[in-house]
Design a protein around this motif. Structure first.
Motif, PDB file in Angstrom:
ATOM      1  N   LYS A   1       0.825  -1.207   0.000  1.00 34.05           N
ATOM      2  CA  LYS A   1       0.000   0.000   0.000  1.00 34.05           C
ATOM      3  C   LYS A   1       0.860   1.256   0.000  1.00 34.05           C
ATOM      4  CE  LYS A   1      -0.702   0.362   5.012  1.00 34.05           C
ATOM      5  NZ  LYS A   1      -1.718   0.458   6.089  1.00 34.05           N
ATOM      6  N   ASP A   2       2.148   1.118   0.325  1.00 31.21           N
ATOM      7  CA  ASP A   2       3.082   2.239   0.280  1.00 31.21           C
ATOM      8  C   ASP A   2       3.815   2.351  -1.052  1.00 31.21           C
ATOM      9  OD1 ASP A   2       2.322   2.814   2.813  1.00 31.21           O
ATOM     10  OD2 ASP A   2       4.152   2.107   3.792  1.00 31.21           O
ATOM     11  N   GLY A   3       3.478   1.472  -2.006  1.00 27.87           N
ATOM     12  CA  GLY A   3       4.068   1.559  -3.336  1.00 27.87           C
ATOM     13  C   GLY A   3       5.352   0.777  -3.527  1.00 27.87           C
ATOM     14  N   MET A   4       5.725  -0.066  -2.574  1.00 30.84           N
ATOM     15  CA  MET A   4       6.916  -0.891  -2.732  1.00 30.84           C
ATOM     16  C   MET A   4       6.556  -2.155  -3.512  1.00 30.84           C
ATOM     17  SD  MET A   4       9.427  -2.385   0.249  1.00 30.84           S
ATOM     18  CE  MET A   4       9.858  -0.711   0.754  1.00 30.84           C
ATOM     19  N   LEU A   5       7.412  -2.551  -4.436  1.00 30.52           N
ATOM     20  CA  LEU A   5       7.127  -3.698  -5.296  1.00 30.52           C
ATOM     21  C   LEU A   5       8.009  -4.877  -4.913  1.00 30.52           C
ATOM     22  CD1 LEU A   5       5.522  -4.428  -8.080  1.00 30.52           C
ATOM     23  CD2 LEU A   5       7.826  -4.355  -9.025  1.00 30.52           C
ATOM     24  N   ALA A   6       7.413  -6.064  -4.909  1.00 34.08           N
ATOM     25  CA  ALA A   6       8.164  -7.305  -4.690  1.00 34.08           C
ATOM     26  C   ALA A   6       7.976  -8.210  -5.888  1.00 34.08           C
ATOM     27  CB  ALA A   6       7.672  -8.005  -3.429  1.00 34.08           C
ATOM     28  N   SER A   7       9.028  -8.936  -6.238  1.00 27.78           N
ATOM     29  CA  SER A   7       8.957  -9.899  -7.334  1.00 27.78           C
ATOM     30  C   SER A   7       9.637 -11.191  -6.914  1.00 27.78           C
ATOM     31  CB  SER A   7       9.616  -9.340  -8.598  1.00 27.78           C
ATOM     32  OG  SER A   7      10.974  -9.007  -8.360  1.00 27.78           O
ATOM     33  N   GLY A   8       9.055 -12.305  -7.359  1.00 24.23           N
ATOM     34  CA  GLY A   8       9.632 -13.615  -7.099  1.00 24.23           C
ATOM     35  C   GLY A   8       9.956 -14.299  -8.412  1.00 24.23           C
ATOM     36  N   ALA A   9      10.993 -15.118  -8.402  1.00 22.14           N
ATOM     37  CA  ALA A   9      11.464 -15.716  -9.645  1.00 22.14           C
ATOM     38  C   ALA A   9      11.888 -17.164  -9.440  1.00 22.14           C
ATOM     39  CB  ALA A   9      12.624 -14.901 -10.214  1.00 22.14           C
ATOM     40  N   GLU A  10      12.257 -17.796 -10.521  1.00 26.47           N
ATOM     41  CA  GLU A  10      12.776 -19.158 -10.453  1.00 26.47           C
ATOM     42  C   GLU A  10      14.060 -19.193  -9.620  1.00 26.47           C
ATOM     43  OE1 GLU A  10      13.303 -20.190 -14.530  1.00 26.47           O
ATOM     44  OE2 GLU A  10      11.179 -20.645 -14.867  1.00 26.47           O
ATOM     45  N   GLY A  11      14.332 -20.355  -9.069  1.00 27.03           N
ATOM     46  CA  GLY A  11      15.555 -20.512  -8.299  1.00 27.03           C
ATOM     47  C   GLY A  11      15.542 -19.844  -6.949  1.00 27.03           C
ATOM     48  N   GLY A  12      14.349 -19.536  -6.426  1.00 30.31           N
ATOM     49  CA  GLY A  12      14.248 -18.976  -5.084  1.00 30.31           C
ATOM     50  C   GLY A  12      14.590 -17.509  -4.955  1.00 30.31           C
ATOM     51  N   GLU A  13      14.607 -16.781  -6.070  1.00 29.80           N
ATOM     52  CA  GLU A  13      14.993 -15.367  -6.027  1.00 29.80           C
ATOM     53  C   GLU A  13      13.819 -14.471  -5.616  1.00 29.80           C
ATOM     54  OE1 GLU A  13      18.417 -15.479  -9.554  1.00 29.80           O
ATOM     55  OE2 GLU A  13      16.593 -14.297  -9.808  1.00 29.80           O
ATOM     56  N   LEU A  14      14.115 -13.522  -4.730  1.00 23.68           N
ATOM     57  CA  LEU A  14      13.125 -12.540  -4.285  1.00 23.68           C
ATOM     58  C   LEU A  14      13.777 -11.169  -4.260  1.00 23.68           C
ATOM     59  CD1 LEU A  14      10.301 -11.961  -3.002  1.00 23.68           C
ATOM     60  CD2 LEU A  14      11.387 -12.326  -0.782  1.00 23.68           C
ATOM     61  N   THR A  15      13.092 -10.187  -4.868  1.00 29.60           N
ATOM     62  CA  THR A  15      13.655  -8.838  -4.976  1.00 29.60           C
ATOM     63  C   THR A  15      12.625  -7.798  -4.576  1.00 29.60           C
ATOM     64  OG1 THR A  15      15.145  -9.519  -6.769  1.00 29.60           O
ATOM     65  CG2 THR A  15      14.716  -7.165  -6.552  1.00 29.60           C
ATOM     66  N   ILE A  16      13.097  -6.749  -3.888  1.00 32.53           N
ATOM     67  CA  ILE A  16      12.279  -5.587  -3.537  1.00 32.53           C
ATOM     68  C   ILE A  16      12.764  -4.413  -4.377  1.00 32.53           C
ATOM     69  CG2 ILE A  16      11.521  -4.043  -1.703  1.00 32.53           C
ATOM     70  CD1 ILE A  16      10.612  -6.924  -1.344  1.00 32.53           C
ATOM     71  N   TRP A  17      11.806  -3.673  -5.000  1.00 29.95           N
ATOM     72  CA  TRP A  17      12.115  -2.574  -5.902  1.00 29.95           C
ATOM     73  C   TRP A  17      11.555  -1.267  -5.350  1.00 29.95           C
ATOM     74  CZ3 TRP A  17      14.277  -4.170 -10.765  1.00 29.95           C
ATOM     75  CH2 TRP A  17      14.200  -5.548 -11.016  1.00 29.95           C
TER      76      TRP A  17
ATOM     77  N   PRO B   1      16.500  -2.125  -7.847  1.00 28.44           N
ATOM     78  CA  PRO B   1      16.416  -3.120  -6.773  1.00 28.44           C
ATOM     79  C   PRO B   1      16.947  -2.548  -5.456  1.00 28.44           C
ATOM     80  CG  PRO B   1      17.483  -4.017  -8.751  1.00 28.44           C
ATOM     81  CD  PRO B   1      17.405  -2.542  -8.941  1.00 28.44           C
ATOM     82  N   LEU B   2      16.165  -2.728  -4.389  1.00 28.60           N
ATOM     83  CA  LEU B   2      16.577  -2.274  -3.063  1.00 28.60           C
ATOM     84  C   LEU B   2      17.172  -3.407  -2.238  1.00 28.60           C
ATOM     85  CD1 LEU B   2      13.527  -0.029  -2.058  1.00 28.60           C
ATOM     86  CD2 LEU B   2      15.760   0.716  -2.915  1.00 28.60           C
ATOM     87  N   GLU B   3      16.504  -4.558  -2.282  1.00 25.18           N
ATOM     88  CA  GLU B   3      16.952  -5.737  -1.540  1.00 25.18           C
ATOM     89  C   GLU B   3      16.804  -6.957  -2.437  1.00 25.18           C
ATOM     90  OE1 GLU B   3      18.179  -6.159   1.515  1.00 25.18           O
ATOM     91  OE2 GLU B   3      17.985  -4.121   2.292  1.00 25.18           O
ATOM     92  N   HIS B   4      17.702  -7.904  -2.249  1.00 28.32           N
ATOM     93  CA  HIS B   4      17.639  -9.136  -3.039  1.00 28.32           C
ATOM     94  C   HIS B   4      18.092 -10.297  -2.163  1.00 28.32           C
ATOM     95  CE1 HIS B   4      17.832 -11.772  -6.563  1.00 28.32           C
ATOM     96  NE2 HIS B   4      18.968 -12.227  -6.049  1.00 28.32           N
TER      97      HIS B   4
END
Length: 357
Positions: A20-36, A42-45
């Motif tokens: 709700k604050d506009g932060m985006l999260a994405s998940g990918a193959e191989g267990g990858e998670l990223t915050i944008w 990318p902010l965190e990975h």
């Protein structure tokens, strides 16, 4: 022309969610998670688990920095300010999880998996609350209804759409999409089976959409403890992998295996259906169970596929894994995850004209 968000993943992105604050999260193959951030940086990975893909991510509606992510049969509760170690892990599903949904009070989390089960986790007590088991094949999507924290919708590859109340072990209502398909085939038309892939509920909570393998988009309306199909229309030449209602409107985004992303206005279709339910109930004094009653109703009264034209067509070109709507820096955007390692961001300025904003 789409803007590309890159350098966040090394493999295909499978899921997206925005806080709700506009932060985006994405998940990918191989267990990858990223915050944008909103600039697409990318902010965190973190790599949660190498062996399992991150199949679904969802932010808490109450705590913007809390993120739930599914990988394999596990759900991790994370703090986006420090992704290295999960706050909590839940191991309640027996097979791979396909979809997560959290209700708006952040009290229950639903996890739909390959066995067809939906596991409900009590987030306050941090334990399994209930197992909803009625789908006979993979449960592809489960989503809570807005303003109804105990009400859940689900769909699966058994071609059924169900509505649940968390206080009951059985679904309140079931619609079998295969019955509609059977009617069309009997009329000489052949379609792919309507395996149900995705659900999205409008902000009012009483209208929802289902995307299926036959390329159709179906709109349903909930009345009390049942729901009925309002309209069905052909939207894609291949399976509809994703549907997403925009906030505060009856505008719908769909993504397909045909590489297209479409924007629809379904507001004129809501409430048009003249339901024969009352007359059916008067004629029938006994019904074996809810499922049979609904299946027969669908077989006799399934709506025909009506022609509706999209308001906007995006030739994305890649099979769509996930779509999301987000306001970024005050502008409206469609975000698309596909077979690549980047996120495509499409500005939709046309909406300002359509919605008068």
């Amino acid at each position: 022309m789409a803007q590309k968000w890159t350098n966040g993943h090394s493999s295909s992105i499978l899921c997206l969610n925005v806080s709700k604050d506009g932060m985006l999260a994405s998940g990918a193959e191989g267990g990858e998670l990223t915050i944008w951030n909103e600039k697409g940086s990318p902010l965190e990975h973190v790599q949660i688990q190498k062996a399992d893909d991150v199949t679904s991510v969802v932010f808490s509606p109450i705590h913007p920095s809390r993120l739930y992510a599914s990988h394999g049969e596990t759900i991790s509760m994370l703090d986006t300010r420090c992704l290295k170690e999960p706050i909590e892990c839940f191991h309640v599903n027996e097979e791979e999880i396909n979809c997560l949904s959290v209700n708006e009070t952040d009290s229950f989390l639903a996890a739909a998996d390959d066995s067809g089960a939906i596991k409900i986790i009590d987030l306050e007590r941090k334990k399994l609350s209930r197992c909803l088991k009625r789908h006979s094949n993979i449960c592809a999507s489960a989503v809570f209804r807005p303003e109804r924290p105990q009400s859940l919708l689900s769909c699966g590859l058994d071609m059924k759409v169900m509505m649940w109340n968390l206080q009951k072990a059985r679904p309140l209502w079931i619609v079998n999409l295969q019955e509609e398909e059977a009617n069309e085939q009997s009329a000489g038309q052949l379609f792919n089976p309507p395996l149900a892939h995705s659900l999205s509920v409008s902000p009012c909570g009483n209208v929802f959409s289902c995307g299926a393998e036959d390329g159709k988009i179906r709109i349903f309306q909930v009345t009390g403890t049942k729901f009925e199909q309002e309209v069905a229309f052909k939207g894609h030449s291949l399976g509809v992998s994703q549907v997403f209602f925009l906030p505060d409107t009856y505008w719908l985004i769909t993504g397909g295996n045909d590489g297209r992303v479409l924007l629809w206005d379904v507001s004129n279709e809501i409430g048009k259906r003249k339901s024969p339910v009352k007359s059916i109930h008067r004629r029938k004094t006994k019904t074996p169970n809810t499922t049979q009653k609904v299946d027969r109703m669908n077989a006799e009264f399934a709506n025909e596929c009506v022609p509706i034209s999209p308001k906007l067509t995006i030739e994305h070109g890649e099979k769509v894994n996930w779509i999301l709507y987000a306001e970024i820096k005050g502008s409206r955007n469609i975000l698309v995850a596909d077979q690549t390692s980047s996120i495509s961001v499409y500005p939709i300025a046309e909406l300002h004209t359509y919605l008068g904003k």
